[in-house]
Design an enzyme around this catalytic site. Structure first.
Site, PDB file in Angstrom:
ATOM      1  N   HIS A   7       0.826  -1.211   0.000  1.00  0.00           N
ATOM      2  CA  HIS A   7       0.000   0.000   0.000  1.00  0.00           C
ATOM      3  C   HIS A   7       0.863   1.266   0.000  1.00  0.00           C
ATOM      4  O   HIS A   7       0.665   2.166  -0.826  1.00  0.00           O
ATOM      5  CB  HIS A   7      -0.893  -0.040   1.246  1.00  0.00           C
ATOM      6  CG  HIS A   7      -1.740   1.172   1.478  1.00  0.00           C
ATOM      7  ND1 HIS A   7      -3.073   1.210   1.162  1.00  0.00           N
ATOM      8  CD2 HIS A   7      -1.461   2.387   2.028  1.00  0.00           C
ATOM      9  CE1 HIS A   7      -3.580   2.391   1.495  1.00  0.00           C
ATOM     10  NE2 HIS A   7      -2.619   3.123   2.027  1.00  0.00           N
ATOM     11  N   GLU A   8       1.814   1.331   0.911  1.00  0.00           N
ATOM     12  CA  GLU A   8       2.614   2.554   1.030  1.00  0.00           C
ATOM     13  C   GLU A   8       3.516   2.779  -0.182  1.00  0.00           C
ATOM     14  O   GLU A   8       3.721   3.919  -0.612  1.00  0.00           O
ATOM     15  CB  GLU A   8       3.442   2.525   2.313  1.00  0.00           C
ATOM     16  CG  GLU A   8       2.622   2.502   3.599  1.00  0.00           C
ATOM     17  CD  GLU A   8       1.626   3.644   3.714  1.00  0.00           C
ATOM     18  OE1 GLU A   8       1.791   4.681   3.032  1.00  0.00           O
ATOM     19  OE2 GLU A   8       0.657   3.496   4.484  1.00  0.00           O
ATOM     20  N   HIS A  39       1.670   4.582  -2.798  1.00  0.00           N
ATOM     21  CA  HIS A  39       1.736   6.041  -2.641  1.00  0.00           C
ATOM     22  C   HIS A  39       3.058   6.588  -3.167  1.00  0.00           C
ATOM     23  O   HIS A  39       3.089   7.619  -3.849  1.00  0.00           O
ATOM     24  CB  HIS A  39       1.599   6.423  -1.169  1.00  0.00           C
ATOM     25  CG  HIS A  39       0.233   6.247  -0.603  1.00  0.00           C
ATOM     26  ND1 HIS A  39      -0.904   6.719  -1.204  1.00  0.00           N
ATOM     27  CD2 HIS A  39      -0.177   5.655   0.559  1.00  0.00           C
ATOM     28  CE1 HIS A  39      -1.957   6.441  -0.455  1.00  0.00           C
ATOM     29  NE2 HIS A  39      -1.543   5.787   0.622  1.00  0.00           N
TER      30      HIS A  39
END
Length: 327
Positions: A243-244, A247
């Site tokens: 997920h990170e 980003h």
């Protein structure tokens, strides 16, 4: 969407076996919007404060002093305008100097393990969790868990262990975080620096978005025990890292902007009014077509629930890589 179809296959690649009750993240399609879509943004500069992590992943009920899980509409406009400007710059540079646009990318990874002391409770996680995390990333970004294949693969170059109680836990937006990253970050824009440790405010992780000028803050912070085989129940299959890094490669949350506006900037992720937690199959919070993308890596569901990026997200990440991080 339903439950993850091949979770067991995914976890078989060198990952410690845990229960299937796990947690987190989101969605969307298309290349970056045309430049005209960015005309409302002033000056073409990204105004995101270096210490403001508007893209943190949080547990249900996390006690963060601010809600760090989505950008304002103004920040999105400014980031989109900056991306359009970076793409124009890149195109001009290619025309004059022969720079290449990449279609496949292997990202060098440097992992900084921040420890209070030499104990597991003090942050001293084994190398095996880190190598398992790299395996999970490579499966997720290759489409091996059921989603779209992206252009990205990950190569672990170094594990750097640092014992420093003043940096433990890692506090979101603090001077200690800035000191830690300024001291430890290595490589250029294309090098992924991951910082592992206990985190403040019950957060699971946060990341910086790409920018034209490399900042010492650039990188990803992840809860150490969220790595595959860690102790963070419902969040210990490695998808906080997935997920990170999304980003870091310029993806927004699937619930960015709620049901209105441009959402997460990707047309093949259905609109979502708010973060989804646990695994609420059939959830539908917006009137637009499509159920909430609860199985997308960029939502907030359990690790056991999320398993995919969309073709649009894959395209958005590669476009941003070529604009910001490609050599």
């Amino acid at each position: 969407m339903g439950p993850r179809p091949n979770l067991l296959t995914r976890r078989a690649a060198g990952v410690a076996s845990t229960t299937l009750a796990l947690l987190l993240s989101t969605a969307a399609v298309g290349v970056v919007p045309a430049a005209s879509a960015f005309s409302a943004a002033p000056g073409g500069a990204c105004a995101e404060p270096a210490d403001s992590h508007a893209n943190a992943r949080v547990k249900p009920g996390a006690g963060a002093t601010h809600e760090p899980n989505e950008l304002t509409a103004k920040q999105v406009r400014e980031r989109d305008a900056d991306l359009a400007a970076a793409l124009r710059e890149r195109a001009n540079f290619r025309a004059g100097a022969g720079a290449t646009t990449l279609a496949t990318v292997t990202i060098p990874v440097v992992v900084h393990v921040i420890q209070r002391d030499s104990t597991r409770a003090g942050g001293n996680i084994p190398d095996s969790l880190i190598t398992s995390q790299i395996s999970v990333l490579n499966q997720a970004y290759a489409g091996g868990t059921g989603g779209a294949a992206t252009a990205f693969a990950f190569r672990l170059d170094k594990i750097n262990r640092v014992t420093n109680p003043s940096w433990y836990p890692i506090v979101d937006g603090s001077s200690a975080e800035r000191s830690m990253k300024s001291s430890l970050r290595v490589g250029g824009k294309n090098t992924l620096n991951i910082y592992l440790g206990e985190l403040s405010d019950d957060l699971l992780g946060w990341a910086t978005f790409p920018q034209r000028k490399l900042s010492s803050m650039d990188g990803v912070v992840v809860l150490n025990e969220s790595l595959p085989g860690g102790t963070a129940t419902n969040y210990n299959q490695g998808d906080t890292g997935t997920h990170e890094i999304g980003h870091w490669l310029n993806l927004y949350h699937t619930f960015q902007g709620g049901c209105g506006g441009s959402g997460d900037g990707v047309s093949d992720t259905p609109a979502e009014a708010s973060p989804a937690y646990e695994c609420p199959t059939g959830r539908n919070t917006c009137s637009a077509t499509g159920l909430d993308p609860i199985t997308n890596f960029m939502d907030y569901t359990y690790d056991s629930c999320m398993y995919q990026f969309t073709p649009g997200q894959a395209s958005r990440m590669l476009t941003a890589w070529n604009a910001y991080r490609a050599a």
